[in-house]
Design a protein around this motif. Structure first.
Motif, PDB file in Angstrom:
ATOM      1  N   LEU A   1     -47.535 -64.307 -29.181  1.00 54.51           N
ATOM      2  CA  LEU A   1     -46.959 -65.625 -29.456  1.00 54.51           C
ATOM      3  C   LEU A   1     -45.472 -65.577 -29.781  1.00 54.51           C
ATOM      4  N   PHE A   2     -44.989 -64.431 -30.238  1.00 51.11           N
ATOM      5  CA  PHE A   2     -43.609 -64.325 -30.686  1.00 51.11           C
ATOM      6  C   PHE A   2     -42.645 -63.803 -29.608  1.00 51.11           C
ATOM      7  N   LEU A   3     -43.179 -63.439 -28.439  1.00 50.60           N
ATOM      8  CA  LEU A   3     -42.330 -62.903 -27.374  1.00 50.60           C
ATOM      9  C   LEU A   3     -42.026 -63.960 -26.323  1.00 50.60           C
ATOM     10  N   ASP A   4     -40.929 -63.754 -25.615  1.00 46.29           N
ATOM     11  CA  ASP A   4     -40.516 -64.617 -24.499  1.00 46.29           C
ATOM     12  C   ASP A   4     -40.361 -66.074 -24.917  1.00 46.29           C
ATOM     13  N   LEU A   5     -39.745 -66.300 -26.074  1.00 41.52           N
ATOM     14  CA  LEU A   5     -39.507 -67.666 -26.529  1.00 41.52           C
ATOM     15  C   LEU A   5     -38.354 -68.274 -25.739  1.00 41.52           C
ATOM     16  N   PRO A   6     -38.493 -69.512 -25.306  1.00 42.65           N
ATOM     17  CA  PRO A   6     -37.422 -70.139 -24.528  1.00 42.65           C
ATOM     18  C   PRO A   6     -36.219 -70.480 -25.402  1.00 42.65           C
ATOM     19  N   ARG A   7     -35.077 -70.640 -24.769  1.00 49.15           N
ATOM     20  CA  ARG A   7     -33.870 -71.104 -25.471  1.00 49.15           C
ATOM     21  C   ARG A   7     -33.825 -72.610 -25.370  1.00 49.15           C
ATOM     22  N   ILE A   8     -33.746 -73.274 -26.507  1.00 49.53           N
ATOM     23  CA  ILE A   8     -33.632 -74.736 -26.510  1.00 49.53           C
ATOM     24  C   ILE A   8     -32.579 -75.150 -27.523  1.00 49.53           C
ATOM     25  N   ASP A   9     -31.819 -76.185 -27.194  1.00 47.47           N
ATOM     26  CA  ASP A   9     -30.779 -76.683 -28.089  1.00 47.47           C
ATOM     27  C   ASP A   9     -31.225 -77.897 -28.888  1.00 47.47           C
ATOM     28  N   ARG A  10     -32.188 -78.639 -28.332  1.00 42.76           N
ATOM     29  CA  ARG A  10     -32.624 -79.872 -28.978  1.00 42.76           C
ATOM     30  C   ARG A  10     -34.107 -80.100 -28.673  1.00 42.76           C
ATOM     31  N   GLY A  11     -34.806 -80.704 -29.621  1.00 42.31           N
ATOM     32  CA  GLY A  11     -36.204 -81.050 -29.393  1.00 42.31           C
ATOM     33  C   GLY A  11     -37.134 -79.863 -29.503  1.00 42.31           C
ATOM     34  N   GLU A  12     -38.183 -79.895 -28.696  1.00 46.17           N
ATOM     35  CA  GLU A  12     -39.215 -78.870 -28.748  1.00 46.17           C
ATOM     36  C   GLU A  12     -39.597 -78.415 -27.345  1.00 46.17           C
ATOM     37  N   ALA A  13     -40.082 -77.191 -27.255  1.00 42.43           N
ATOM     38  CA  ALA A  13     -40.605 -76.652 -25.995  1.00 42.43           C
ATOM     39  C   ALA A  13     -42.097 -76.422 -26.186  1.00 42.43           C
ATOM     40  N   PHE A  14     -42.891 -76.970 -25.273  1.00 41.80           N
ATOM     41  CA  PHE A  14     -44.347 -76.875 -25.331  1.00 41.80           C
ATOM     42  C   PHE A  14     -44.838 -75.945 -24.226  1.00 41.80           C
ATOM     43  N   GLU A  15     -45.752 -75.037 -24.581  1.00 42.68           N
ATOM     44  CA  GLU A  15     -46.345 -74.145 -23.586  1.00 42.68           C
ATOM     45  C   GLU A  15     -47.858 -74.136 -23.778  1.00 42.68           C
ATOM     46  N   GLU A  16     -48.572 -74.557 -22.755  1.00 46.88           N
ATOM     47  CA  GLU A  16     -50.029 -74.531 -22.826  1.00 46.88           C
ATOM     48  C   GLU A  16     -50.505 -73.097 -22.666  1.00 46.88           C
ATOM     49  N   LEU A  17     -51.296 -72.636 -23.632  1.00 46.13           N
ATOM     50  CA  LEU A  17     -51.821 -71.273 -23.608  1.00 46.13           C
ATOM     51  C   LEU A  17     -53.238 -71.219 -23.068  1.00 46.13           C
ATOM     52  N   LEU A  18     -54.008 -72.281 -23.343  1.00 44.05           N
ATOM     53  CA  LEU A  18     -55.401 -72.292 -22.920  1.00 44.05           C
ATOM     54  C   LEU A  18     -55.900 -73.722 -22.850  1.00 44.05           C
ATOM     55  N   ARG A  19     -56.697 -73.998 -21.823  1.00 50.01           N
ATOM     56  CA  ARG A  19     -57.397 -75.278 -21.714  1.00 50.01           C
ATOM     57  C   ARG A  19     -58.840 -74.945 -21.363  1.00 50.01           C
ATOM     58  N   CYS A  20     -59.756 -75.480 -22.169  1.00 54.26           N
ATOM     59  CA  CYS A  20     -61.170 -75.206 -21.966  1.00 54.26           C
ATOM     60  C   CYS A  20     -61.957 -76.428 -22.421  1.00 54.26           C
ATOM     61  N   SER A  21     -62.623 -77.055 -21.469  1.00 53.69           N
ATOM     62  CA  SER A  21     -63.392 -78.264 -21.762  1.00 53.69           C
ATOM     63  C   SER A  21     -62.463 -79.299 -22.397  1.00 53.69           C
ATOM     64  N   ASN A  22     -62.742 -79.734 -23.611  1.00 53.78           N
ATOM     65  CA  ASN A  22     -61.916 -80.762 -24.242  1.00 53.78           C
ATOM     66  C   ASN A  22     -60.935 -80.177 -25.266  1.00 53.78           C
ATOM     67  N   VAL A  23     -60.664 -78.877 -25.188  1.00 49.10           N
ATOM     68  CA  VAL A  23     -59.758 -78.215 -26.132  1.00 49.10           C
ATOM     69  C   VAL A  23     -58.552 -77.657 -25.388  1.00 49.10           C
ATOM     70  N   ARG A  24     -57.370 -77.894 -25.961  1.00 48.24           N
ATOM     71  CA  ARG A  24     -56.121 -77.371 -25.401  1.00 48.24           C
ATOM     72  C   ARG A  24     -55.343 -76.696 -26.519  1.00 48.24           C
ATOM     73  N   ILE A  25     -54.886 -75.472 -26.271  1.00 47.53           N
ATOM     74  CA  ILE A  25     -54.104 -74.728 -27.257  1.00 47.53           C
ATOM     75  C   ILE A  25     -52.684 -74.583 -26.739  1.00 47.53           C
ATOM     76  N   GLU A  26     -51.709 -74.917 -27.595  1.00 50.45           N
ATOM     77  CA  GLU A  26     -50.295 -74.872 -27.217  1.00 50.45           C
ATOM     78  C   GLU A  26     -49.498 -74.029 -28.197  1.00 50.45           C
ATOM     79  N   ARG A  27     -48.472 -73.406 -27.660  1.00 50.35           N
ATOM     80  CA  ARG A  27     -47.417 -72.808 -28.480  1.00 50.35           C
ATOM     81  C   ARG A  27     -46.257 -73.788 -28.423  1.00 50.35           C
ATOM     82  N   ILE A  28     -45.716 -74.130 -29.583  1.00 50.21           N
ATOM     83  CA  ILE A  28     -44.601 -75.076 -29.650  1.00 50.21           C
ATOM     84  C   ILE A  28     -43.448 -74.398 -30.379  1.00 50.21           C
ATOM     85  N   LEU A  29     -42.276 -74.438 -29.777  1.00 52.07           N
ATOM     86  CA  LEU A  29     -41.067 -73.922 -30.399  1.00 52.07           C
ATOM     87  C   LEU A  29     -40.154 -75.107 -30.677  1.00 52.07           C
TER      88      LEU A  29
END
Length: 106
Positions: free
Chosen positions: A5-33
């Protein structure tokens, strides 16, 4: 294959960056920076959300309550609960793990 989770973080100047890690049935897991300049978006989602702050400090507004989260703190936000990010730390940047639980058809 393992990931970190701590590697390959994007560079952002404003707001947030969302990355979907897993989607299964009605559950979605995201990493947010979060940048240190969050956009004051008001979220009012149809799904439940469990969020954990992995690093950094943040101030949230959740349905009229302002709270401060520190590394390791987590919160459950029921569907239909208005919330927004007010402040986020510069160093370290805020890194979140969010689990979204979509409503099931019934």
């Amino acid at each position: 294959m393992s990931c970190n989770l701590f590697l390959d973080l994007p560079r952002i100047d404003r707001g947030e960056a969302f990355e979907e890690l897993l989607r299964c049935s009605n559950v979605r897991i995201e990493r947010i920076l979060s940048s240190d300049r969050p956009e004051s978006v008001l979220y009012d989602q149809i799904q439940d959300e469990w969020v954990c702050l992995l690093q950094g400090e943040a101030e949230l507004w959740i349905d009229g309550e302002t709270l401060t989260l520190r590394s390791g703190d987590y919160r459950f936000i029921p569907a239909g609960t208005p919330h927004r990010v007010l402040k986020t730390s510069t160093e370290p940047r805020c890194l979140w793990l969010a689990i979204h639980i979509d409503p099931t058809e019934g």
